[in-house]
Structure formats: C-alpha cells, structure tokens
Scaffold this active site. Structure first.
Site, short mmCIF file in Angstrom:
data_model
loop_
_atom_site.label_atom_id
_atom_site.label_comp_id
_atom_site.label_asym_id
_atom_site.label_seq_id
_atom_site.Cartn_x
_atom_site.Cartn_y
_atom_site.Cartn_z
N ASP A 1 0.90 -1.27 -0.02
CA ASP A 1 0.04 0.04 0.01
C ASP A 1 0.86 1.20 -0.06
O ASP A 1 1.48 1.49 1.05
CB ASP A 1 -0.78 -0.07 1.33
CG ASP A 1 -1.78 1.23 1.17
OD1 ASP A 1 -2.35 1.46 0.18
OD2 ASP A 1 -2.08 1.76 2.20
N ASP B 1 -2.73 1.10 6.89
CA ASP B 1 -1.81 0.74 5.66
C ASP B 1 -1.46 -0.53 5.84
O ASP B 1 -1.48 -1.25 4.64
CB ASP B 1 -0.65 1.89 5.86
CG ASP B 1 -0.94 3.21 5.89
OD1 ASP B 1 -1.18 4.08 5.13
OD2 ASP B 1 -1.05 3.75 6.85
N GLU C 1 -0.89 -1.18 -4.85
CA GLU C 1 -2.29 -0.64 -5.02
C GLU C 1 -1.93 0.35 -6.33
O GLU C 1 -1.13 1.12 -6.32
CB GLU C 1 -2.58 0.25 -3.83
CG GLU C 1 -4.03 0.96 -4.00
CD GLU C 1 -4.44 1.77 -2.71
OE1 GLU C 1 -4.94 1.01 -1.87
OE2 GLU C 1 -4.23 2.84 -2.59
#
Length: 192
Positions: free
Chosen positions: A7, A141, A68
């Site tokens: 992430d 996160d 991501e």
C-alpha cells in the site's frame, strides 16, 4: 502462492505478505509499515522506501508483488508521493524478475469485503477474519497491504485464465490472417 502486498505511501508504506491459494484458508507471514520522516528530502524518503521493500523481499521471498494502483485524488502532493512510492515498489520487484499486479482500491475492497465502497474499518475487520488474526493490523496501511495480497491471490487464477484466453484468441486470429494472406498469395500466383 506467496504475495507481497504494498500500500504505497511516502510517510507510511504498508507491506504485508500472505500465502495461500484461492478457495483455501490463507496465512499471514508478515505485516508492517515502512516509515519515512516528512522532514527528509524526497530522494532520501524514496531510498528508505526502497530499502524497506528490499528487506521485505529478502525476508519473505514472494512470488508476486501486488501494488495499489494510484488513483486521482484532490491533493496533488499526496498523489505524487503515492505514485513515487508505487514506482519504487514496482522497480524493486522488476529488478528481481517478480511479476507485479496493480489493483485499484475498489477492486481490493470488493474482493475482501464484497463491496467496492467499504471503509477502512470494514477492510481491517475482514482482513482480520480472513487471516484469523486476533486484532486488525495497525495502522490501516498495514491492513490495506494484506488486503492487496489477499485480492491478488483470489483474483490471479481468473486473471491468468483470461490472459491465456486472450493470448489463444490472438494466436488463432494471427494464424487465420497468415493462412488467409498465404491463400491470397497462392491464388495471385496461379493467376499470374
């Protein structure tokens, strides 16, 4: 299948490793956050993200890296930092010859919770349940990184089948085009 989920972020870059296959219980192998100080120059921060990701790759030896996909936000500065951290993760994986998959936030949320509009608490709760953890990983996160890895494990088989079907279709069409072209040439040759 062992997947490192990333992430991306400059201040907090979530990382998590999940192992398993679609349809079977998954296992978390590690989760954490790579942190950089906002007072550092951008180059120094990116070096710290790179070192952190390299350490995770060395420690866990994933077969895939799921990152991501950066999406447009209102804050350009945040988007730039996220995109830069994302690029570092992809570079680290590419350097080792590891396949990289990009998943949008809504894809990840839908895969893990069933809704592409789920909030961070819902994602954390489902990650906790799916990986049989005692508590949701903190900060968010870290949970998001695990969700990325889970999403990739669950979506990879279908994605691979689609890619194989597209490749087979292209190959068949290419063969037809070659045969059609070859037949046309033969006909022209006979007429001449």
């Amino acid at each position: 299948m062992r997947v490192l989920g990333v992430d991306p972020g400059l201040t907090r870059c979530g990382v998590g490793v999940v192992e398993g296959v679609a349809g079977r219980p998954l296992r978390m192998l590690g989760v954490g956050v790579i942190r950089t100080g906002a007072d550092l120059a951008i180059g120094g921060r990116l070096v710290l993200v790179e070192r952190g990701i390299e350490e995770w790759l060395d420690a866990h030896r994933p077969e895939f890296v799921a990152v991501e996909r950066v999406f447009s936000q209102h804050n350009v500065r945040t988007v730039m930092g996220t995109a830069q951290a994302s690029a570092v993760a992809m570079l680290c994986a590419a350097r080792r010859g590891l396949p990289v998959a990009l998943h949008t936030p809504s894809e990840v949320k839908a895969a893990v919770t069933g809704s592409g509009r789920a909030d961070k608490a819902q994602v954390g709760s489902m990650v906790t349940r799916l990986l049989r953890l005692d508590a949701p990983p903190k900060p968010a996160d870290a949970a998001d990184a695990l969700a990325l890895a889970i999403c990739h494990i669950w979506r990879a088989p279908a994605t691979n089948r689609l890619q194989q079907a597209v490749a087979a279709h292209r190959s068949t069409n290419s063969a037809r085009t070659t045969n059609d072209t070859g037949a046309a040439r033969t006909t022209k040759g006979r007429i001449s």
